[in-house]
Design an enzyme around this catalytic site. Structure first.
Site, PDB file in Angstrom:
ATOM      1  N   ASP A   1     -32.014  -1.859 -13.264  1.00 54.66           N
ATOM      2  CA  ASP A   1     -31.448  -1.393 -14.530  1.00 54.66           C
ATOM      3  C   ASP A   1     -32.371  -1.887 -15.645  1.00 54.66           C
ATOM      4  O   ASP A   1     -33.282  -2.668 -15.402  1.00 54.66           O
ATOM      5  CB  ASP A   1     -30.001  -1.841 -14.683  1.00 54.66           C
ATOM      6  CG  ASP A   1     -29.889  -3.321 -14.934  1.00 54.66           C
ATOM      7  OD1 ASP A   1     -30.931  -4.002 -14.944  1.00 54.66           O
ATOM      8  OD2 ASP A   1     -28.769  -3.798 -15.132  1.00 54.66           O
ATOM      9  N   SER A   2     -32.138  -1.418 -16.860  1.00 52.89           N
ATOM     10  CA  SER A   2     -33.109  -1.677 -17.928  1.00 52.89           C
ATOM     11  C   SER A   2     -32.905  -3.019 -18.610  1.00 52.89           C
ATOM     12  O   SER A   2     -33.752  -3.458 -19.373  1.00 52.89           O
ATOM     13  CB  SER A   2     -32.975  -0.592 -18.989  1.00 52.89           C
ATOM     14  OG  SER A   2     -31.735  -0.752 -19.662  1.00 52.89           O
ATOM     15  N   GLY A   3     -31.775  -3.654 -18.352  1.00 54.00           N
ATOM     16  CA  GLY A   3     -31.440  -4.882 -19.069  1.00 54.00           C
ATOM     17  C   GLY A   3     -30.602  -4.605 -20.297  1.00 54.00           C
ATOM     18  O   GLY A   3     -29.980  -5.506 -20.850  1.00 54.00           O
ATOM     19  N   GLY A   4     -30.602  -3.352 -20.733  1.00 54.33           N
ATOM     20  CA  GLY A   4     -29.874  -2.992 -21.956  1.00 54.33           C
ATOM     21  C   GLY A   4     -28.409  -3.389 -21.900  1.00 54.33           C
ATOM     22  O   GLY A   4     -27.898  -4.037 -22.807  1.00 54.33           O
ATOM     23  N   PHE A   5     -27.755  -3.046 -20.800  1.00 52.48           N
ATOM     24  CA  PHE A   5     -26.314  -3.307 -20.696  1.00 52.48           C
ATOM     25  C   PHE A   5     -26.018  -4.806 -20.805  1.00 52.48           C
ATOM     26  O   PHE A   5     -25.089  -5.212 -21.498  1.00 52.48           O
ATOM     27  CB  PHE A   5     -25.778  -2.750 -19.381  1.00 52.48           C
ATOM     28  CG  PHE A   5     -24.281  -2.853 -19.267  1.00 52.48           C
ATOM     29  CD1 PHE A   5     -23.461  -1.982 -19.970  1.00 52.48           C
ATOM     30  CD2 PHE A   5     -23.692  -3.847 -18.483  1.00 52.48           C
ATOM     31  CE1 PHE A   5     -22.067  -2.084 -19.887  1.00 52.48           C
ATOM     32  CE2 PHE A   5     -22.308  -3.956 -18.395  1.00 52.48           C
ATOM     33  CZ  PHE A   5     -21.494  -3.073 -19.101  1.00 52.48           C
TER      34      PHE A   5
ATOM     35  N   ASP B   1     -31.636   1.416 -23.128  1.00 51.78           N
ATOM     36  CA  ASP B   1     -30.701   2.151 -23.981  1.00 51.78           C
ATOM     37  C   ASP B   1     -29.695   1.199 -24.605  1.00 51.78           C
ATOM     38  O   ASP B   1     -29.557   0.063 -24.169  1.00 51.78           O
ATOM     39  CB  ASP B   1     -29.939   3.193 -23.155  1.00 51.78           C
ATOM     40  CG  ASP B   1     -29.032   2.554 -22.108  1.00 51.78           C
ATOM     41  OD1 ASP B   1     -29.339   1.430 -21.651  1.00 51.78           O
ATOM     42  OD2 ASP B   1     -28.020   3.154 -21.746  1.00 51.78           O
TER      43      ASP B   1
ATOM     44  N   GLN C   1     -25.890   9.006 -23.266  1.00 57.92           N
ATOM     45  CA  GLN C   1     -24.856   8.195 -23.917  1.00 57.92           C
ATOM     46  C   GLN C   1     -24.083   9.081 -24.890  1.00 57.92           C
ATOM     47  O   GLN C   1     -24.386  10.253 -25.048  1.00 57.92           O
ATOM     48  CB  GLN C   1     -25.490   7.006 -24.658  1.00 57.92           C
ATOM     49  CG  GLN C   1     -26.103   5.938 -23.766  1.00 57.92           C
ATOM     50  CD  GLN C   1     -25.069   5.033 -23.077  1.00 57.92           C
ATOM     51  OE1 GLN C   1     -23.854   5.206 -23.227  1.00 57.92           O
ATOM     52  NE2 GLN C   1     -25.568   4.078 -22.288  1.00 57.92           N
TER      53      GLN C   1
ATOM     54  N   GLY D   1     -22.545   4.265 -20.116  1.00 58.99           N
ATOM     55  CA  GLY D   1     -21.495   3.991 -21.101  1.00 58.99           C
ATOM     56  C   GLY D   1     -20.113   4.397 -20.655  1.00 58.99           C
ATOM     57  O   GLY D   1     -19.208   4.540 -21.473  1.00 58.99           O
TER      58      GLY D   1
ATOM     59  N   ASP E   1     -23.254   2.931  -8.430  1.00 60.56           N
ATOM     60  CA  ASP E   1     -23.389   1.504  -8.152  1.00 60.56           C
ATOM     61  C   ASP E   1     -22.166   0.811  -8.725  1.00 60.56           C
ATOM     62  O   ASP E   1     -21.619   1.268  -9.724  1.00 60.56           O
ATOM     63  CB  ASP E   1     -24.643   0.909  -8.803  1.00 60.56           C
ATOM     64  CG  ASP E   1     -24.417   0.593 -10.268  1.00 60.56           C
ATOM     65  OD1 ASP E   1     -24.442   1.531 -11.081  1.00 60.56           O
ATOM     66  OD2 ASP E   1     -24.164  -0.577 -10.599  1.00 60.56           O
TER      67      ASP E   1
ATOM     68  N   CYS F   1     -13.706   0.259  12.686  1.00 62.14           N
ATOM     69  CA  CYS F   1     -14.797   0.038  11.722  1.00 62.14           C
ATOM     70  C   CYS F   1     -15.995  -0.562  12.457  1.00 62.14           C
ATOM     71  O   CYS F   1     -15.833  -1.453  13.297  1.00 62.14           O
ATOM     72  CB  CYS F   1     -14.325  -0.884  10.599  1.00 62.14           C
ATOM     73  SG  CYS F   1     -15.649  -1.381   9.478  1.00 62.14           S
TER      74      CYS F   1
ATOM     75  N   CYS G   1     -18.452  -2.361  11.202  1.00 59.92           N
ATOM     76  CA  CYS G   1     -19.118  -3.460  10.486  1.00 59.92           C
ATOM     77  C   CYS G   1     -19.109  -4.737  11.326  1.00 59.92           C
ATOM     78  O   CYS G   1     -18.306  -4.870  12.247  1.00 59.92           O
ATOM     79  CB  CYS G   1     -18.462  -3.686   9.124  1.00 59.92           C
ATOM     80  SG  CYS G   1     -17.093  -4.857   9.156  1.00 59.92           S
TER      81      CYS G   1
ATOM     82  N   CYS H   1     -15.537  -6.475  11.553  1.00 58.60           N
ATOM     83  CA  CYS H   1     -14.507  -5.814  12.363  1.00 58.60           C
ATOM     84  C   CYS H   1     -14.872  -5.739  13.844  1.00 58.60           C
ATOM     85  O   CYS H   1     -13.994  -5.707  14.704  1.00 58.60           O
ATOM     86  CB  CYS H   1     -14.233  -4.414  11.831  1.00 58.60           C
ATOM     87  SG  CYS H   1     -13.507  -4.443  10.188  1.00 58.60           S
TER      88      CYS H   1
ATOM     89  N   HIS I   1     -17.883  -6.235   5.204  1.00 57.59           N
ATOM     90  CA  HIS I   1     -16.967  -5.129   5.524  1.00 57.59           C
ATOM     91  C   HIS I   1     -16.888  -4.144   4.350  1.00 57.59           C
ATOM     92  O   HIS I   1     -16.960  -2.927   4.538  1.00 57.59           O
ATOM     93  CB  HIS I   1     -15.561  -5.636   5.873  1.00 57.59           C
ATOM     94  CG  HIS I   1     -14.562  -4.525   5.905  1.00 57.59           C
ATOM     95  ND1 HIS I   1     -14.415  -3.692   6.997  1.00 57.59           N
ATOM     96  CD2 HIS I   1     -13.732  -4.036   4.936  1.00 57.59           C
ATOM     97  CE1 HIS I   1     -13.520  -2.757   6.701  1.00 57.59           C
ATOM     98  NE2 HIS I   1     -13.088  -2.937   5.458  1.00 57.59           N
TER      99      HIS I   1
HETATM  100 ZN   LIG Z   1     -15.189  -3.588   8.895  1.00 61.12          ZN
END
Ligand SMILES: [Zn+2]
Length: 381
Positions: free
Chosen positions: A89-93, A143, A194, A221, A271, A309, A311, A314, A340
């Site tokens: 990310d740009s760091g802006g946030f 931004d 934005q 945003g 994300d 599952c 993972c 599990c 998980h």
């Molecule tokens: Zn799992």
């Protein structure tokens, strides 16, 4: 390069080819803020969790350890030992949300580090330089993310400045990618739409930046305090004006339901810190809804978090044992829950892609959403 493979309504099924491999979309980016997923999950672990791409944070890596040192050590991929794509990310946030005492000017923002309080200046050029030093696959434009309750006049001025910053980001990245000692000379740049919750500002901005030939387009945003309905409305209004032949990215979103709604409205990249943050607190996702493993009802429950599952948690361990680890504050409990949850998210994205490939996304979405409400329905009985 992005290739649109298939559509269903506005939903897109695509693939983005990068210098670090191909990403199948829609995709969830696993959030490794400071170069690792919080919850003691290693890059080796991620390979077993269907992770295609990680997100790292420019601001955090800049203030601690430092991008110059990471460049000296060969870039973030080599440092983290991760050979698949990374988006920074740009760091802006973070500059606008974490750092204290900030001052915004046309050139950029002056702020104080949240670690030691020292003064830092960051503008479009600095953000591009840091991301170039990290050598990420995809860099985000610098931004400003105006608050969802900001006045219209403020949002208008902010979006206009963010557009000027985007031009500067493009020029700086072009320059950096041409230098001999640049870590990743094929770094891509995503621009960010934005406009808070003002449809016309967002649409005008989307139309303009769509012409600028960026490698991808993010909607920023959102998920900053507005309702889910407002967020879906903004996507419905704005995404149609972003290029269909480029990836779209909904920043910082969200719950499994938010992601399904985002895909339906044409989003490729997502994300969110939810799977790792919730996992660290023993909250785990299942196809019947989220459960809290701290609850006494799981004390003698020898079944896995979710039957079937794939993972690592599990496949081997029971709810009762993981609950015991969490209660005893053993790090393994937290780690198993985070693994998980990441698997749940990444696996859901795979299911979404399969459904899109087979032209049954609408049906899949309905079924998945209904299923994830089952525990809630039981509680209400
Ligand atoms: Zn799992």
């Amino acid at each position: 390069m992005y290739k649109l493979l298939k559509t269903e309504g506005r939903a897109k099924r695509g693939e983005l080819t990068t210098v670090h491999g191909t990403v199948q979309t829609p995709v969830f980016m696993n959030v490794g803020t400071v170069g690792a997923i919080k919850g003691a999950v290693s890059t080796d672990d991620l390979k077993g969790l269907k992770t295609q791409i990680q997100l790292s944070n420019t601001y955090h890596l800049h203030v601690r350890t430092g991008d110059k040192l990471i460049k000296e050590l060969g870039g973030l991929h080599k440092f983290m030992v991760w050979d698949q794509p990374i988006l920074t990310d740009s760091g802006g946030f973070q500059v606008f949300s974490l750092a204290g005492l900030r001052k915004i000017k046309e050139e950029g923002v002056t702020f104080r580090s949240h670690i030691d309080g020292h003064k830092i200046f960051m503008g479009p050029e600095e953000s591009m330089q840091i991301q170039s030093n990290l050598g990420s696959t995809i860099a985000m434009a610098f931004d400003e993310c105006p608050s969802s309750v900001a006045e219209r006049s403020y949002v208008e001025a902010s979006v206009a400045r963010t557009e000027r910053w985007l031009k500067r980001c493009q020029a700086e990245m072009k320059r950096l990618n041409s230098l001999d000692d640049t870590v990743n000379k094929q770094q891509m740049l995503f621009g960010i739409n934005q406009g808070a919750i003002f449809d016309d500002i967002r649409i005008d901005n989307a139309k303009r930046i769509a012409e600028w030939g960026l490698d991808g387009y993010a909607v920023g945003g959102l998920a900053v305090g507005e309702s889910h309905e407002e967020m879906y409305h903004v996507l419905e209004q704005t995404v149609p004006y972003l290029p269909k032949d480029k990836p779209t990215y909904l920043m910082g979103v969200g719950t499994p339901a938010n992601i399904l709604e985002g895909v339906e409205r044409g989003i490729d990249f997502f994300d969110c810190v939810y799977p790792s943050r919730n996992g660290r607190h023993g909250h785990v996702y299942t196809n019947k809804g989220k459960i809290n493993l701290f609850n006494k009802q799981f004390e003698k429950d020898m079944s896995p978090i979710e039957e079937g599952c794939g993972c690592p948690a599990c496949r081997t361990y029971s709810r009762a044992y993981i609950r015991h680890l969490l209660k005893a504050k053993e790090m393994l409990g937290m780690r198993l829950c985070v693994m998980h949850n990441l698997y749940f998210y990444n696996n859901m994205m795979e299911e979404i892609r399969d459904a899109l490939d087979e032209g049954r996304f609408a049906e899949y979405k309905k079924h998945k959403l209904e299923g994830m409400e089952e525990y809630d329905r039981e509680k209400r009985k």
